[in-house]
Design a protein around this motif. Structure first.
Motif, mmCIF file in Angstrom:
data_model
loop_
_atom_site.group_PDB
_atom_site.id
_atom_site.type_symbol
_atom_site.label_atom_id
_atom_site.label_comp_id
_atom_site.label_asym_id
_atom_site.label_seq_id
_atom_site.Cartn_x
_atom_site.Cartn_y
_atom_site.Cartn_z
ATOM 1 N N GLY A 1 0.797 -1.230 0.000
ATOM 2 C CA GLY A 1 0.000 0.000 0.000
ATOM 3 C C GLY A 1 0.824 1.273 0.000
ATOM 4 O O GLY A 1 0.269 2.370 -0.017
ATOM 5 N N THR A 2 2.159 1.133 -0.008
ATOM 6 C CA THR A 2 2.967 2.354 -0.041
ATOM 7 C C THR A 2 2.936 2.996 -1.434
ATOM 8 O O THR A 2 3.127 4.198 -1.570
ATOM 9 N N ILE A 3 2.679 2.164 -2.458
ATOM 10 C CA ILE A 3 2.512 2.706 -3.810
ATOM 11 C C ILE A 3 1.068 2.458 -4.237
ATOM 12 O O ILE A 3 0.609 1.319 -4.213
ATOM 13 N N VAL A 4 0.369 3.528 -4.596
ATOM 14 C CA VAL A 4 -0.974 3.373 -5.164
ATOM 15 C C VAL A 4 -0.859 3.656 -6.657
ATOM 16 O O VAL A 4 -0.774 4.801 -7.083
ATOM 17 N N ALA A 5 -0.814 2.587 -7.434
ATOM 18 C CA ALA A 5 -0.605 2.731 -8.879
ATOM 19 C C ALA A 5 -1.886 3.181 -9.563
ATOM 20 O O ALA A 5 -1.853 3.982 -10.501
ATOM 21 N N VAL A 6 -3.026 2.643 -9.114
ATOM 22 C CA VAL A 6 -4.338 3.012 -9.668
ATOM 23 C C VAL A 6 -5.266 3.232 -8.483
ATOM 24 O O VAL A 6 -5.394 2.372 -7.611
ATOM 25 N N ASP A 7 -5.867 4.433 -8.458
ATOM 26 C CA ASP A 7 -6.524 4.904 -7.238
ATOM 27 C C ASP A 7 -8.049 5.014 -7.431
ATOM 28 O O ASP A 7 -8.560 6.062 -7.803
ATOM 29 N N ASP A 8 -8.753 3.906 -7.229
ATOM 30 C CA ASP A 8 -10.223 3.891 -7.282
ATOM 31 C C ASP A 8 -10.764 4.532 -8.564
ATOM 32 O O ASP A 8 -11.496 5.521 -8.544
ATOM 33 N N LEU A 9 -10.390 3.906 -9.654
ATOM 34 C CA LEU A 9 -10.717 4.433 -10.984
ATOM 35 C C LEU A 9 -12.093 3.951 -11.446
ATOM 36 O O LEU A 9 -12.391 2.753 -11.387
ATOM 37 N N ASN A 10 -12.929 4.892 -11.889
ATOM 38 C CA ASN A 10 -14.237 4.566 -12.454
ATOM 39 C C ASN A 10 -14.312 5.063 -13.892
ATOM 40 O O ASN A 10 -14.193 6.270 -14.126
ATOM 41 N N VAL A 11 -14.488 4.136 -14.824
ATOM 42 C CA VAL A 11 -14.578 4.502 -16.240
ATOM 43 C C VAL A 11 -15.537 3.538 -16.927
ATOM 44 O O VAL A 11 -15.499 2.331 -16.665
#
Ligand code: ADP
Ligand code: ADP
Length: 228
Positions: free
Chosen positions: A16-26
């Motif tokens: 969890g120290t890197i958030v590569a994709v942050d709760d993406l809605n598409v």
């Protein structure tokens, strides 16, 4: 063809120290061509790999058509992916490379497979290369083979990960036209990752702009251009 929906899609690395994709809605419509653009490290490839099933989301889901595929293995998703480095098998001929995906994913006879390969080779203008090995080909030819291998499987969704980045400027322009022609003829739902803003603008029906794994904007080129 099928719609693609990303619901609260999230990918963390290193506890969890890197958030590569942050709760993406598409939501991507049936037959739509969406380009994904943003600086290096903004989460483009990670997003694409989660759609492909090559990376497991930390949370959230991927829905293709009406099916939630989040827990489905990559090989059971009706998807073809095209990579920057072509990802061709060096010891196989072009014919064998194109046929290989079909052998894995369908129960067609050898003759039916060959017929499909010939159709795809004709679409890409590479019938003359079917007996060649990848290292006998130019970069542009290799990418034609990779595109041919993708279309031969007749997937619902195409995923492109910077497919033209290794080509010189002239070839890149030519291959953009080829990708657009394929899109027009096949009408397949496509997600196309690029770091090249101009490429994203000229190719996308809509553009998704990512920054730090967060959706900055999503819209038609003109909307995005007018509200940078
Ligand atoms: P882009 O494709 O936009 O360049 P990526 O999706 O490759 O971005 O990476 C997003 C972020 O996640 C970056 O900070 C990257 O370093 C990090 N990242 C990607 N893959 C891994 C991994 N396997 N382990 C740790 N961090 C990763
Ligand atoms: P791109 O920028 O084209 O997405 P990268 O060179 O960033 O490609 O990443 C290539 C591979 O390395 C990917 O599989 C990605 O998951 C992995 N990766 C990227 N960043 C990290 C990281 N910080 N730690 C471990 N693996 C990473």
């Amino acid at each position: 063809m099928a719609s693609v929906e990303l619901r609260d899609l999230r990918k963390e690395y290193d506890r969890g120290t890197i958030v590569a994709v942050d709760d993406l809605n598409v939501e991507i419509n049936d037959g739509e061509f969406v380009t994904v653009v943003g600086p290096s490290g903004c989460g483009k490839t990670t997003t694409l790999r989660m759609v492909a099933g090559l990376e497991r989301p930390t949370s959230g889901s991927v829905v293709i058509g009406s099916r939630d595929v989040t827990d489905m293995h990559a090989k059971n998703r009706d998807i073809a992916m095209v990579f920057q480095n072509y990802a061709l098998y060096p010891h196989k001929t072009v014919m064998e490379n194109m046929e290989f995906g079909l052998r894995m994913s369908t129960d067609l006879s050898k003759e039916e497979r060959r017929e499909k390969v010939h159709w795809a080779a004709e679409m890409m203008g590479i019938e003359g290369l079917l007996d060649d090995k990848p290292d006998e080909l130019s970069g542009g030819q290799k990418q034609r083979v990779a595109l041919g291998r993708a279309i031969v499987r007749d997937p619902e969704v195409f995923l492109f990960d910077e497919p033209l980045s290794n080509l010189d400027a002239k070839l890149r322009t030519l291959m953009r036209t080829e990708v657009q022609r394929l899109q027009n003829e096949l009408g397949v739902t496509s997600i196309y990752v690029t770091h090249d803003q101009e490429e994203a603008m000229t190719m996308g029906d809509r553009i998704l702009i990512l920054r730090d794994g967060i959706k900055q904007q999503v819209g038609a080129p003109k909307e995005v251009y007018d509200n940078p």
